[in-house]
Design an enzyme around this catalytic site. Structure first.
Site, PDB file in Angstrom:
ATOM      1  N   SER A 223     -68.685 -59.323  51.203  1.00 34.67           N
ATOM      2  CA  SER A 223     -67.417 -59.911  51.977  1.00 34.67           C
ATOM      3  C   SER A 223     -67.922 -60.966  52.930  1.00 34.67           C
ATOM      4  O   SER A 223     -69.069 -61.200  53.068  1.00 34.67           O
ATOM      5  CB  SER A 223     -66.842 -59.016  52.668  1.00 34.67           C
ATOM      6  OG  SER A 223     -67.445 -58.624  53.639  1.00 34.67           O
ATOM      7  N   ASN A 224     -66.750 -61.731  53.292  1.00 33.00           N
ATOM      8  CA  ASN A 224     -67.022 -62.922  54.220  1.00 33.00           C
ATOM      9  C   ASN A 224     -67.920 -62.348  55.421  1.00 33.00           C
ATOM     10  O   ASN A 224     -68.585 -62.975  56.268  1.00 33.00           O
ATOM     11  CB  ASN A 224     -66.085 -63.577  54.277  1.00 33.00           C
ATOM     12  CG  ASN A 224     -66.399 -64.896  55.421  1.00 33.00           C
ATOM     13  OD1 ASN A 224     -67.344 -65.680  54.871  1.00 33.00           O
ATOM     14  ND2 ASN A 224     -65.430 -65.368  56.059  1.00 33.00           N
ATOM     15  N   GLY A 226     -69.744 -59.933  55.773  1.00 31.53           N
ATOM     16  CA  GLY A 226     -71.403 -59.467  55.348  1.00 31.53           C
ATOM     17  C   GLY A 226     -71.532 -58.550  54.370  1.00 31.53           C
ATOM     18  O   GLY A 226     -70.355 -58.079  53.945  1.00 31.53           O
ATOM     19  N   GLY A 227     -72.283 -58.056  53.921  1.00 30.30           N
ATOM     20  CA  GLY A 227     -72.783 -57.161  52.925  1.00 30.30           C
ATOM     21  C   GLY A 227     -72.755 -55.694  53.543  1.00 30.30           C
ATOM     22  O   GLY A 227     -72.771 -55.499  54.687  1.00 30.30           O
ATOM     23  N   VAL A 228     -72.528 -54.955  52.386  1.00 31.84           N
ATOM     24  CA  VAL A 228     -72.716 -53.517  52.670  1.00 31.84           C
ATOM     25  C   VAL A 228     -73.714 -53.099  51.745  1.00 31.84           C
ATOM     26  O   VAL A 228     -73.515 -53.169  50.310  1.00 31.84           O
ATOM     27  CB  VAL A 228     -71.435 -52.488  52.701  1.00 31.84           C
ATOM     28  CG1 VAL A 228     -71.644 -51.156  52.535  1.00 31.84           C
ATOM     29  CG2 VAL A 228     -70.405 -52.840  53.523  1.00 31.84           C
ATOM     30  N   LYS A 243     -74.638 -51.685  57.232  1.00 38.40           N
ATOM     31  CA  LYS A 243     -73.219 -52.707  57.283  1.00 38.40           C
ATOM     32  C   LYS A 243     -73.762 -53.906  57.999  1.00 38.40           C
ATOM     33  O   LYS A 243     -74.405 -53.905  59.091  1.00 38.40           O
ATOM     34  CB  LYS A 243     -72.218 -52.078  57.828  1.00 38.40           C
ATOM     35  CG  LYS A 243     -71.624 -50.692  57.331  1.00 38.40           C
ATOM     36  CD  LYS A 243     -70.382 -50.170  57.696  1.00 38.40           C
ATOM     37  CE  LYS A 243     -69.260 -51.022  57.490  1.00 38.40           C
ATOM     38  NZ  LYS A 243     -68.079 -50.377  58.265  1.00 38.40           N
ATOM     39  N   ASP A 346     -55.753 -48.407  60.016  1.00 37.37           N
ATOM     40  CA  ASP A 346     -56.163 -49.029  58.966  1.00 37.37           C
ATOM     41  C   ASP A 346     -56.572 -47.908  57.857  1.00 37.37           C
ATOM     42  O   ASP A 346     -57.673 -48.036  57.026  1.00 37.37           O
ATOM     43  CB  ASP A 346     -57.255 -50.136  58.936  1.00 37.37           C
ATOM     44  CG  ASP A 346     -57.411 -50.751  57.934  1.00 37.37           C
ATOM     45  OD1 ASP A 346     -56.538 -51.036  57.073  1.00 37.37           O
ATOM     46  OD2 ASP A 346     -58.474 -51.546  57.447  1.00 37.37           O
TER      47      ASP A 346
END
Length: 671
Positions: A223-224, A226-228, A243, A346
């Site tokens: 994702s913008n 960062g990665g997981v 993360k 969320d």
């Protein structure tokens, strides 16, 4: 020149243009403000420059860059407003487009090289994220470059879309691909020498070792933000989850960004992990300018995938027992979060991981906040309480009731696969609650799991209402279904109080309906009579609005109340109405409720043979739809009837089955 952060971007550009304003054209679109010299004719394609910025630095970046570009007569565009800048740099922005606050269109590569250096100097030291589709001019620079189209595409591709196409030296056309990595066409010679490879830098596609310790084995998602990643801790040999948070992504006016949120999430996990709510954090560290959180790797699938796979293994439907267990476990987790002083904000299917044994764990808790604090508005449309998302900027943290809304929306998605995010309605616009109620009504007949949890889901969604009151109603209904009648009474009395404050007859009626069930469950039948007006009001509202499932629940509540007070004739009449309505709608859950209720009426009037027949029929329906809670409740009535008639041998197999179900700890069913 000093620029107020409240000034519009266009006013900054106009001040830079000054006396030369008549020689330039400014044109706003939905996303960009285009600034071009009068008579400007763009090239088809070439190397162009991008500058990144944050919402906090955008005015200064524009001031510095516009001065350089105007002096060189170079066309450029910039984000039309701070809202667009925030979208371009948000954690959910498309990676291939993110960070591009300003684009410059040089006349040729010689001008590009001159502009790159001057723009670098004019914006040096200002914050802005890396632009993933581009290559940085220098390691510490906001200036990036990329080869691409200079003007909007004018031709349709083979799929009928307008997409940019680049022309190769031999005249062939290729797609202008915007990837989340630097990927110019092979024939486009870069205008600058490639970066010098640092010692130890890995080859593309080779093993990734982060911080000299964590060997990446798999990318879970990008994702913008960062990665997981799934990784192996080379020091311990254990698998962990990593993360990543990129610098200046999701930056707020105060300067905080995704890196701070990740550090904050680590603190939340530290508080909640010991209770089994969330994975335990291992360490927070920095590498390559990014922040990483290493945490326990939870074996399992997120709830979105898990519910789909469970349904596919069971004829396309989530089994009712699985839905009950999920509802019970999620309610427990949410309650534990609230007891620890947090609100999730969320809660959604992708933020719940289901272990192989079917128990849920909450993940991605960066939006969890302390109650009573001031927070930035955050969440997910469709799953987060709408009145919280309707706020702007910062405000008080929502109360625990906001998570009740999310719980209902999450269970709606898990049981029926319905995404509660709705497109704008055509005039006259209906409330989101009314629209979702129609979907629940339509889906429940073919979805026993949704029908079983309908009071919770409808409690969150019915009517044009404040979700705080409806969140309490939904939670109260679920607790009544789970046999937690004392807690349910508390929730539903609070909901009635809120409904009186906001003059909301719908929520008052439904809260009273649930309260009647809770009081009857506690054996306080005289007090339960106070629910009668609420039940009648709920029935009238359901009939007026055409909500058949709501009408069925109200009728069932009235029938149960009459039965508990010994009004057997009235109870029988109501249960027959429930049976007729549930047969018409194809709702096996309420068919079983009605037949079991008729059995109770027969038992109360001494018609034991008829009562036994009704109980056996109800058992068949509960077993057919896999509702162990309903089966157990009917078994208790049937075995009690048989034992009172001294039919011990006839009762024995039912007692054995009841004992088996008791070991599985099924939740009791609401009458």
């Amino acid at each position: 020149m000093t620029v107020s952060p409240q000034a519009s971007y266009q006013s900054v550009a106009l001040r830079i243009l000054g006396a030369e304003r008549s020689a330039w054209t400014l044109r706003d679109s939905e996303t960009w403000c285009m600034v071009t010299p009068v008579g400007y004719r763009p090239r088809r394609q070439g190397w162009k420059l991008h500058l990144s910025a944050t919402v906090g630095s955008a005015h200064q970046v524009l001031r510095g860059a516009a001065g350089v570009l105007v002096a060189h007569g170079c066309a450029f565009k910039f984000a039309v407003s701070p809202r667009v800048t925030a979208d371009l740099t948000s954690v959910r922005a498309p990676r291939e487009h993110s960070g591009k606050f300003l684009t410059a269109y040089p006349a040729d590569d010689d001008q590009l090289r001159t502009l790159a250096e001057e723009l670098h100097r004019a914006t040096l030291g200002l914050p802005g994220p890396a632009i993933l589709s581009d290559r940085r001019y220098r390691p510490d620079s906001l200036v990036h470059y990329r080869f691409g189209c200079f003007s909007p595409p004018r031709e349709l591709d083979d799929e009928g879309f307008y997409r940019g196409r680049l022309q190769a030296p031999d005249g062939t056309l290729t797609a202008d691909e915007r990837n989340a990595w630097f990927s110019p066409p092979a024939w486009a010679r870069p205008p600058f020498d490639p970066p010098v490879r640092t010692r130890g830098r890995r080859d593309r596609g080779g093993p990734v070792l982060i911080a000299g310790r964590y060997l990446v084995r798999e990318a879970v998602r990008h994702s913008n933000r960062g990665g997981v990643y799934r990784a192996r801790d080379e020091h311990t040999g254990e698998d962990v989850l990593l993360k990543e948070a990129r610098a200046h992504v999701g930056a707020q006016p105060g300067g905080t960004d995704a890196r701070d949120w990740l550090r904050y999430e680590a603190g939340v996990l530290t508080r909640l992990a010991p209770q089994g709510i969330a994975p335990a954090p291992r360490e927070v560290f920095e590498a390559g300018g990014h922040v990483f959180l290493a945490e326990d790797l939870i074996d399992g699938e997120n709830l979105h995938r898990w519910s789909a796979e469970e349904a596919s293994r069971n004829g396309g439907l989530l089994p009712v027992p699985a839905a009950w267990r999920l509802a019970r476990e999620l309610t427990r987790l949410v309650g534990d979060v609230h007891a620890a002083g947090f609100v999730l904000r969320d809660l959604k299917p992708t933020n719940v991981v289901m272990r192989p044994d079917g128990t849920p764990v909450l993940v991605d808790l960066e939006c969890a906040v302390r109650t009573g604090t001031t927070v930035h508005v955050a969440g997910t449309q469709g799953f987060t309480a709408p009145e919280h998302l309707s706020g702007a900027g910062t405000g008080p943290a929502p109360g625990p009731e906001a998570d009740c809304f999310s719980l209902g929306a999450t269970l709606l998605h898990a049981t029926a696969g319905i995404n509660p995010l709705l497109a704008p309605d055509a005039p006259p616009a209906r409330s989101a609650g009314d629209r979702l109620a129609v979907m629940v009504e339509a889906a429940a007949g073919d979805c026993p799991a949704l029908a079983a949890l309908a009071p919770l889901v409808l409690g969150e969604q019915l009517g044009n209402l404040h979700s705080q009151a409806w969140g309490l109603i939904g939670l109260g209904y679920l607790r009544t279904q789970l046999g937690e009648h004392t807690a349910a009474e508390k929730d539903l009395r609070r909901a009635i109080g809120l409904a009186l404050q906001i003059s909301d007859r719908h929520s008052r009626a439904w809260a009273g309906t649930g309260l009647g069930c809770a009081l009857e469950g506690l054996g306080r039948f005289e007090e339960a009579e106070e629910a009668e007006p609420h039940l009648r009001r709920a029935l009238a509202l359901a009939e007026a609005s055409g909500h058949h499932l709501s009408r069925t629940w109200a009728l069932a509540g009235l029938a149960a109340g009459c039965r508990a007070r010994g009004q057997y004739a009235r109870s029988r009449s109501r249960y027959l109405q429930v049976l007729d309505a549930s047969r018409r709608s194809g709702d096996p859950h309420h068919q079983a409720v009605a037949v079991q209720g008729l059995g109770d009426v027969c038992a109360g009037t001494g018609r034991h043979g008829d009562a036994e027949d009704c109980y056996r029929r109800a058992l068949g329906t509960w077993r057919r739809i896999g509702h162990r809670a309903g089966e157990a409740d009917t078994l208790r009535s049937l075995t009690g009837l048989l034992l009172r008639r001294h039919a011990t041998e006839a009762a024995r197999p039912f007692l054995d089955r009841l004992s088996e179900l008791s070991r599985q700890e099924p939740p009791p069913v609401c009458p």
